[in-house]
Design an enzyme around this catalytic site. Structure first.
Site, mmCIF file in Angstrom:
data_model
loop_
_atom_site.group_PDB
_atom_site.id
_atom_site.type_symbol
_atom_site.label_atom_id
_atom_site.label_comp_id
_atom_site.label_asym_id
_atom_site.label_seq_id
_atom_site.Cartn_x
_atom_site.Cartn_y
_atom_site.Cartn_z
ATOM 1 N N ASN A 5 36.584 46.930 35.810
ATOM 2 C CA ASN A 5 37.291 46.262 36.909
ATOM 3 C C ASN A 5 37.831 47.320 37.858
ATOM 4 O O ASN A 5 38.212 48.407 37.430
ATOM 5 C CB ASN A 5 38.461 45.442 36.339
ATOM 6 C CG ASN A 5 39.247 44.716 37.404
ATOM 7 O OD1 ASN A 5 38.679 44.035 38.264
ATOM 8 N ND2 ASN A 5 40.568 44.862 37.378
ATOM 9 N N ASN B 65 33.288 45.767 48.058
ATOM 10 C CA ASN B 65 32.853 46.683 46.988
ATOM 11 C C ASN B 65 31.419 46.374 46.566
ATOM 12 O O ASN B 65 30.639 47.289 46.298
ATOM 13 C CB ASN B 65 33.800 46.601 45.793
ATOM 14 C CG ASN B 65 35.048 47.432 45.970
ATOM 15 O OD1 ASN B 65 35.000 48.644 45.859
ATOM 16 N ND2 ASN B 65 36.157 46.778 46.291
ATOM 17 N N GLY C 19 33.971 40.851 49.199
ATOM 18 C CA GLY C 19 32.770 41.478 48.633
ATOM 19 C C GLY C 19 32.437 42.843 49.197
ATOM 20 O O GLY C 19 31.294 43.289 49.100
ATOM 21 N N HIS D 46 40.930 47.865 40.499
ATOM 22 C CA HIS D 46 42.252 47.275 40.780
ATOM 23 C C HIS D 46 42.956 48.140 41.823
ATOM 24 O O HIS D 46 42.959 49.368 41.711
ATOM 25 C CB HIS D 46 43.074 47.232 39.482
ATOM 26 C CG HIS D 46 44.404 46.564 39.658
ATOM 27 N ND1 HIS D 46 44.558 45.199 39.592
ATOM 28 C CD2 HIS D 46 45.633 47.079 39.923
ATOM 29 C CE1 HIS D 46 45.830 44.888 39.807
ATOM 30 N NE2 HIS D 46 46.499 46.011 39.999
ATOM 31 N N ILE E 31 40.628 35.366 34.841
ATOM 32 C CA ILE E 31 40.570 36.125 33.590
ATOM 33 C C ILE E 31 39.478 35.490 32.740
ATOM 34 O O ILE E 31 39.434 34.261 32.607
ATOM 35 C CB ILE E 31 41.933 36.062 32.880
ATOM 36 C CG1 ILE E 31 42.978 36.780 33.745
ATOM 37 C CG2 ILE E 31 41.851 36.676 31.486
ATOM 38 C CD1 ILE E 31 44.401 36.467 33.369
HETATM 39 C C1 GRF Z 1 39.647 45.148 45.799
HETATM 40 O O1 GRF Z 1 40.669 45.760 46.527
HETATM 41 C C2 GRF Z 1 39.901 45.270 44.317
HETATM 42 O O2 GRF Z 1 40.685 46.355 43.984
HETATM 43 C C3 GRF Z 1 40.646 43.999 44.000
HETATM 44 O O3 GRF Z 1 40.105 43.026 44.848
HETATM 45 C C4 GRF Z 1 39.625 43.663 46.033
HETATM 46 C C5 GRF Z 1 38.241 43.149 46.277
HETATM 47 O O4 GRF Z 1 37.805 43.469 47.567
HETATM 48 N N1 GRF Z 1 40.514 43.677 42.595
HETATM 49 P P1 GRF Z 1 36.311 43.174 47.998
HETATM 50 O O5 GRF Z 1 36.061 41.694 47.721
HETATM 51 O O6 GRF Z 1 35.407 44.054 47.194
HETATM 52 O O7 GRF Z 1 36.256 43.469 49.465
#
Ligand code: GRF
Length: 189
Positions: free
Chosen positions: A100, A13, A11, A102, A85
């Site tokens: 999203n 992000n 989490g 990625h 998904i």
């Molecule tokens: C991120 O690196 C994103 O690109 C991928 O999953 C990861 C999530 O990281 N889809 P976090 O849970 O936000 O630390």
């Protein structure tokens, strides 16, 4: 813009968006004990927990998730480390309103949760991260923003992930700003 954030992992992000004062009005997860769920609890953000064990099918889980997001008037759903998904039960209600992040320069290393490891194994000199619209085809929707990250001699998955995520913390907020500015401009027309 009223954001819902879907999480399955640590989490970071989500935490970055909260710390930057984005309007996160709901968090949904399929893994209630993940770091992302903890961040929602700590910040008293409404948290919808939808472990597959509580539902007969993925469609039923997504219908419950959709109802939670609609009830919280989510305008844009941000997938930030969500590892499932979406089925039509959720996808159709939010079509064109899901983005999203990625950890690769799509279309390279699409379709899995191990894009960092794939980039290292492929021996490429540069990888990065992408924020894109979610369409029915996995990791293939239109790109909003990308950032390149060089792979350095001696990099392992942990060191590379740290640098890729540092760029995610920049491009995901900027992408949300781009989307919300476009939505505001569309309303003015
Ligand atoms: C991120 O690196 C994103 O690109 C991928 O999953 C990861 C999530 O990281 N889809 P976090 O849970 O936000 O630390």
């Amino acid at each position: 813009m009223r954001l819902g954030v879907a999480v399955s992992g640590k989490g970071s992000n989500l935490r970055n968006l909260v710390e930057r004062r984005f309007e996160v009005v709901a968090v949904v997860t399929n893994r209630p004990s993940c770091g992302g769920a903890e961040i929602a609890r700590r910040h008293r953000i409404p948290l919808g927990e939808f472990p597959q064990s509580r539902f007969g099918t993925a469609h039923e889980r997504d219908a419950a998730m959709r109802a939670f997001l609609v009830a919280h008037e989510v305008a844009l759903l941000v997938c930030a480390g969500y590892d499932r998904i979406f089925t039509a039960a959720l996808f159709e209600a939010f079509a064109g309103r899901i983005i999203n992040v990625h950890p690769s320069l799509l279309p390279a290393f699409a379709g899995g949760m191990d894009a960092i490891e794939q980039a290292l194994a492929a021996g490429v000199a540069t990888t990065g991260c992408t924020v894109h619209w979610v369409t029915e085809e996995v990791d293939a929707g239109p790109v909003i923003l990308q950032a390149a990250v060089p792979i350095l001699p001696g990099d392992d998955a942990a060191s590379l992930r740290t640098r890729v995520q540092a760029r995610e913390y920049e491009i995901l907020p900027r992408a949300i700003e781009i989307v919300s500015n476009a939505a505001r401009a569309a309303v003015r027309q």
